[in-house]
Design a protein around this motif. Structure first.
Motif, short mmCIF file in Angstrom:
data_model
loop_
_atom_site.label_atom_id
_atom_site.label_comp_id
_atom_site.label_asym_id
_atom_site.label_seq_id
_atom_site.Cartn_x
_atom_site.Cartn_y
_atom_site.Cartn_z
N THR A 64 17.86 75.22 102.27
CA THR A 64 17.73 76.65 101.97
C THR A 64 17.00 76.75 100.64
N ARG A 65 16.66 77.97 100.25
CA ARG A 65 15.97 78.14 98.97
C ARG A 65 16.86 77.74 97.79
N GLU A 102 25.64 88.83 106.74
CA GLU A 102 25.62 88.78 108.21
C GLU A 102 24.20 88.71 108.74
N GLU A 103 23.33 89.56 108.22
CA GLU A 103 21.94 89.57 108.67
C GLU A 103 21.26 88.22 108.42
N THR A 104 21.48 87.65 107.24
CA THR A 104 20.82 86.40 106.88
C THR A 104 21.31 85.25 107.74
N ASN A 105 22.64 85.13 107.87
CA ASN A 105 23.18 84.04 108.69
C ASN A 105 22.83 84.20 110.17
N ARG A 106 22.83 85.44 110.65
CA ARG A 106 22.45 85.67 112.05
C ARG A 106 21.02 85.17 112.30
N ARG A 107 20.14 85.45 111.37
CA ARG A 107 18.75 85.04 111.53
C ARG A 107 18.62 83.52 111.53
N ARG A 109 18.40 69.83 108.14
CA ARG A 109 17.36 70.37 109.02
C ARG A 109 16.56 71.45 108.31
N THR A 110 15.34 71.65 108.77
CA THR A 110 14.43 72.60 108.12
C THR A 110 13.74 73.50 109.13
N ASP A 111 14.41 73.75 110.27
CA ASP A 111 13.77 74.53 111.34
C ASP A 111 14.26 75.98 111.38
N ASN A 112 14.31 76.60 110.21
CA ASN A 112 14.61 78.03 110.18
C ASN A 112 13.82 78.70 109.07
N PHE A 113 13.87 80.01 109.00
CA PHE A 113 13.00 80.79 108.12
C PHE A 113 13.19 80.46 106.64
N ASP A 114 14.37 79.99 106.27
CA ASP A 114 14.71 79.80 104.86
C ASP A 114 14.53 78.36 104.40
N ALA A 115 13.97 77.50 105.26
CA ALA A 115 13.90 76.08 104.98
C ALA A 115 12.46 75.61 104.94
N ASP A 116 12.26 74.41 104.36
CA ASP A 116 10.91 73.86 104.29
C ASP A 116 10.98 72.35 104.19
N GLU A 117 10.30 71.67 105.11
CA GLU A 117 10.37 70.21 105.19
C GLU A 117 9.80 69.53 103.95
N ALA A 118 8.62 69.95 103.51
CA ALA A 118 8.01 69.31 102.34
C ALA A 118 8.88 69.50 101.10
N ASP A 169 20.45 81.56 97.02
CA ASP A 169 21.11 81.89 98.29
C ASP A 169 21.92 83.18 98.23
N ARG A 170 21.59 84.07 97.32
CA ARG A 170 22.34 85.33 97.17
C ARG A 170 22.43 86.11 98.48
N ASP A 171 21.39 86.06 99.30
CA ASP A 171 21.37 86.86 100.54
C ASP A 171 22.37 86.37 101.58
N TYR A 172 22.98 85.21 101.36
CA TYR A 172 24.00 84.70 102.27
C TYR A 172 25.40 85.22 101.93
N PHE A 173 25.49 86.05 100.90
CA PHE A 173 26.77 86.55 100.44
C PHE A 173 26.72 88.07 100.33
N GLY A 174 27.87 88.71 100.51
CA GLY A 174 27.94 90.15 100.34
C GLY A 174 27.26 90.92 101.46
N ALA A 175 26.61 92.01 101.11
CA ALA A 175 26.09 92.96 102.08
C ALA A 175 25.06 92.36 103.03
N LYS A 176 24.27 91.39 102.57
CA LYS A 176 23.21 90.81 103.40
C LYS A 176 23.65 89.55 104.16
#
Length: 214
Positions: free
Chosen positions: A148-149, A98-103, A175-184, A89-96
């Motif tokens: 999340t991953r 805002e973009e990651t959480n917004r998505r 929940r798994t209904d976003n780009f970073d999630a997967d139901e299986a 989950d590195r992209d949820y912290f620091g420079a990325k």
């Protein structure tokens, strides 16, 4: 001892783990930083801890939005703190962050929540993987991807308690209904990593009431 605080508009659970001779551990400070800070300072006083460990199960905004305020308050009180977050989950912290959480919040049609509660999220001091032990404690991370991953749970109190984040709830799973999630993937994580735990293990979920693995 585990203390639970329900914070924010969607009832995110923050956990404060207090053990004699160990750092105070704060899991998922999602909102209301002043309230969390007061509880942590009280815990430090009771346990005579010399530092605080802040541990994140994943990077979603509702689980990390109080992080900057909490760290600022601890620094002002002269209490050393370090932050630990999942490697995936590195992209949820620091420079990325805002973009990651917004998505994520756009994917789940919750852009209003994002707009109201967004704060810049700092980098973690260290990113961990499966089996990582939080320094100075007996708390061990289990990588349970799907929400999340990097989504992880923490086994605590001699493996008798599971701080489950948004992997497992009393009445369902994250929940798994976003780009970073997967139901299986989340189903596999629950079946292969959590179901083998002892039935008596108490589950402290990221939202809602406690349950047990059984």
């Amino acid at each position: 001892m585990i203390q639970s605080l329900s914070v924010g508009p969607i009832g995110e659970n923050v956990y404060i783990v207090e053990s004699a001779g160990a750092p105070v551990v704060v899991v998922d400070p999602g909102a209301e930083p002043r309230r969390i800070l007061a509880a942590v300072i009280a815990s430090v006083g009771r346990s005579s801890a010399t530092n605080v460990v802040v541990a994140l199960t994943h990077g979603h905004l509702d689980h990390v939005a109080a992080l900057p305020g909490l760290l600022e308050g601890l620094a002002a009180a002269g209490i050393p703190a370090r932050t630990y977050a999942p490697e995936g989950d590195r992209d949820y912290f620091g420079a990325k962050a805002e973009e990651t959480n917004r998505r994520v919040f756009a994917d789940i049609h919750a852009t209003a929540f994002f707009a109201k509660h967004w704060v810049p999220i700092p980098e973690a001091d260290e990113y961990f993987g499966d089996g990582f032990a939080l320094p100075g404690t007996d708390i061990v991370a289990l990588h349970t991807p799907g929400h999340t991953r990097g989504s992880s749970c923490f086994l605590a109190e001699g493996a008798s308690s599971l701080l489950a984040g948004d992997t497992l709830f009393r009445d369902g799973r994250g929940r798994t209904d976003n780009f970073d999630a997967d139901e299986a993937t989340i189903v596999h994580s629950i079946r292969e990593r959590l179901c083998p735990l002892h039935d008596a293990v108490r589950v402290w979920p990221g939202h809602g009431e406690q349950t047990t693995i059984g």
